[in-house]
Design an enzyme around this catalytic site. Structure first.
Site, PDB file in Angstrom:
ATOM      1  N   HIS A   1      -5.455  -4.573  -7.142  1.00  0.00           N
ATOM      2  CA  HIS A   1      -4.010  -5.549  -7.087  1.00  0.00           C
ATOM      3  C   HIS A   1      -3.206  -4.965  -8.236  1.00  0.00           C
ATOM      4  O   HIS A   1      -2.305  -5.330  -8.694  1.00  0.00           O
ATOM      5  CB  HIS A   1      -4.425  -6.985  -7.471  1.00  0.00           C
ATOM      6  CG  HIS A   1      -5.112  -7.571  -6.378  1.00  0.00           C
ATOM      7  ND1 HIS A   1      -4.420  -8.358  -5.345  1.00  0.00           N
ATOM      8  CD2 HIS A   1      -6.339  -8.044  -5.930  1.00  0.00           C
ATOM      9  CE1 HIS A   1      -5.098  -8.858  -4.520  1.00  0.00           C
ATOM     10  NE2 HIS A   1      -6.408  -8.658  -5.059  1.00  0.00           N
TER      11      HIS A   1
ATOM     12  N   ALA B   1     -14.473  -6.283   5.985  1.00  0.00           N
ATOM     13  CA  ALA B   1     -15.190  -6.090   4.928  1.00  0.00           C
ATOM     14  C   ALA B   1     -14.803  -5.671   3.633  1.00  0.00           C
ATOM     15  O   ALA B   1     -15.201  -5.370   2.560  1.00  0.00           O
ATOM     16  CB  ALA B   1     -16.409  -5.166   5.402  1.00  0.00           C
TER      17      ALA B   1
ATOM     18  N   ASP C   1      -4.678   1.791   0.079  1.00  0.00           N
ATOM     19  CA  ASP C   1      -5.525   2.298   1.187  1.00  0.00           C
ATOM     20  C   ASP C   1      -5.227   3.337   2.023  1.00  0.00           C
ATOM     21  O   ASP C   1      -6.097   4.207   2.249  1.00  0.00           O
ATOM     22  CB  ASP C   1      -5.773   0.824   2.218  1.00  0.00           C
ATOM     23  CG  ASP C   1      -6.088  -0.246   1.208  1.00  0.00           C
ATOM     24  OD1 ASP C   1      -6.647  -0.198   0.301  1.00  0.00           O
ATOM     25  OD2 ASP C   1      -5.982  -1.470   1.889  1.00  0.00           O
TER      26      ASP C   1
END
Length: 386
Positions: free
Chosen positions: A36, A126, A175
């Site tokens: 985060h 996941a 990501d």
């Protein structure tokens, strides 16, 4: 992985009646530390894992896009102008969203329609960025087929844009950066403000360590309200503290501005500030003394995510607690939280004990069976075959 390459080719041929022009792949990612922090302009230390999404692709000479997957039935067919509507399944929105962003950013008068077939062994839901693996595999394929000449950073930003504007998930660029820029046996230090990256060797094997990923099989979604609320809280705090992003806040500024923040917002900021510091300290320790000495930083990260940012779950906390009690030198949740996976840094001779203990703890708690695999830091997105 050869069987996935063959599956992609065979699936394409069966679905569309002719061979693909090529097959491209991109990995999922595990975040070693730095959670985060990405949408706050801070630092993260992810690695590409040895689980990948593969796309077989062929230009079809029209303006229409057709997408199929080994994991879903049927073929999704659409124009890019239709992307974002309710009629398109969510999994296909990641594919078509990436195409739409690239097409809008780098337009052409030529038809750009493609046929795509997807296979993957990145676990879904996941916390291992199955969505980014899908976006990035499509991104490198279209970059080649459309002759766009884009850099890995350009493609990462396009993937983030697709998630934010098409899918509706307010994620940062970590990501996609990991999936596109990953290197074998290394993590990637990502400056989420400048998008600059630096390869950081891990050296796990030399120190007889295993990065164990534990999939709680508690599915989550970054588009859910909880994730969006955390981001909104951080943006609110930045405005109250008079900075552009929480990257600009240090402990001194946080202390001085404490009176401006309610208790919950203060704790959200404290996590981000301390997590940025932990990322940089982890990099320093890896370089100076190796991975045997980063365990406490990983565990501190989990505690901060649990107590200050409040994004862990009972299952994630159980994995961390049990892993630490049975030999792991550090453990933490990885990904956005609210489910998904945890990582544990475990000496090779303790891996079986940790796996067995977590499995028994899940049974005792009445949870379903977790999934386990050893993460191997791997290379990023690439073309696999003509």
């Amino acid at each position: 992985m050869a069987h996935l390459l063959d599956s992609a080719k065979a699936g394409f041929l069966t679905t569309y009646g002719e061979p693909a022009e090529g097959v491209w792949s991109a990995p999922g990612r595990a975040n070693l530390i730095g959670e985060h922090t990405d949408y706050n302009g801070g630092f993260a230390l992810p690695l590409a894992i040895d689980r990948r999404t593969w796309v077989a692709v062929r230009c079809n000479g029209t303006d229409r896009f057709r997408v199929a997957s080994a994991m879903y039935t049927g073929v999704v067919e659409a124009l890019l102008s239709e992307v974002g509507g309710d009629q398109i399944p969510k999994w296909a929105t990641y594919v078509l969203g990436m195409a739409a962003v690239l097409d809008a950013g780098y337009p052409s008068s030529e038809p750009r329609g493609v046929d795509i077939f997807v296979v993957s062994d990145v676990p879904l839901g996941a916390g291992l960025s199955s969505s980014a693996a899908l976006e990035c595999s499509v991104g490198v394929a279209l970059n080649d087929l459309w002759n766009l000449g884009l850099s890995r950073t350009d493609l990462a930003l396009a993937g983030q844009r697709a998630e934010n504007t098409v899918v509706g998930a307010p994620t940062g660029v970590m990501d996609q950066s990991a999936s596109l820029k990953g290197k074998a046996d290394s993590a990637i230090l990502l400056d989420c403000r400048s998008n600059e990256t630096e390869v950081v060797p891990l050296g796990l094997r030399a120190d007889h360590l295993v990065l164990l990923i534990v999939d709680t099989r508690e599915e989550h979604s970054h588009a859910d309200n909880e994730y969006a609320e955390r981001r909104a809280s951080c943006e609110k705090a930045a405005a109250l503290l008079g900075v552009a992003q929480l990257r600009d806040v240090d402990e001194e500024l946080l202390k001085a501005g404490r009176h401006l923040l309610d208790d919950e917002t203060y704790r959200r900021v404290r996590h981000v500030v301390s997590e940025d510091a932990r990322v940089l300290e982890t990099v320093r320790v890896l370089r100076d003394s190796g991975p045997l000495n980063i365990g406490s930083l990983l565990t501190q990260s989990h505690i901060s995510l649990r107590d200050d940012f409040e994004v862990t779950t009972q299952r994630l906390n159980l994995v961390v607690d049990v892993a630490l009690a049975h030999g792991a030198i550090g453990a933490r949740m990885t990904g956005g939280g609210f489910g998904g996976s945890a990582i544990a840094l475990v000496p090779e001779n303790c891996v079986d004990e940790v796996i067995n203990a977590i499995g028994l703890a899940f049974v005792a708690a009445g949870y379903g069976e977790p999934g386990f695999f050893r993460a191997v830091a791997s290379d990023g997105a690439r073309k696999e075959s003509d």
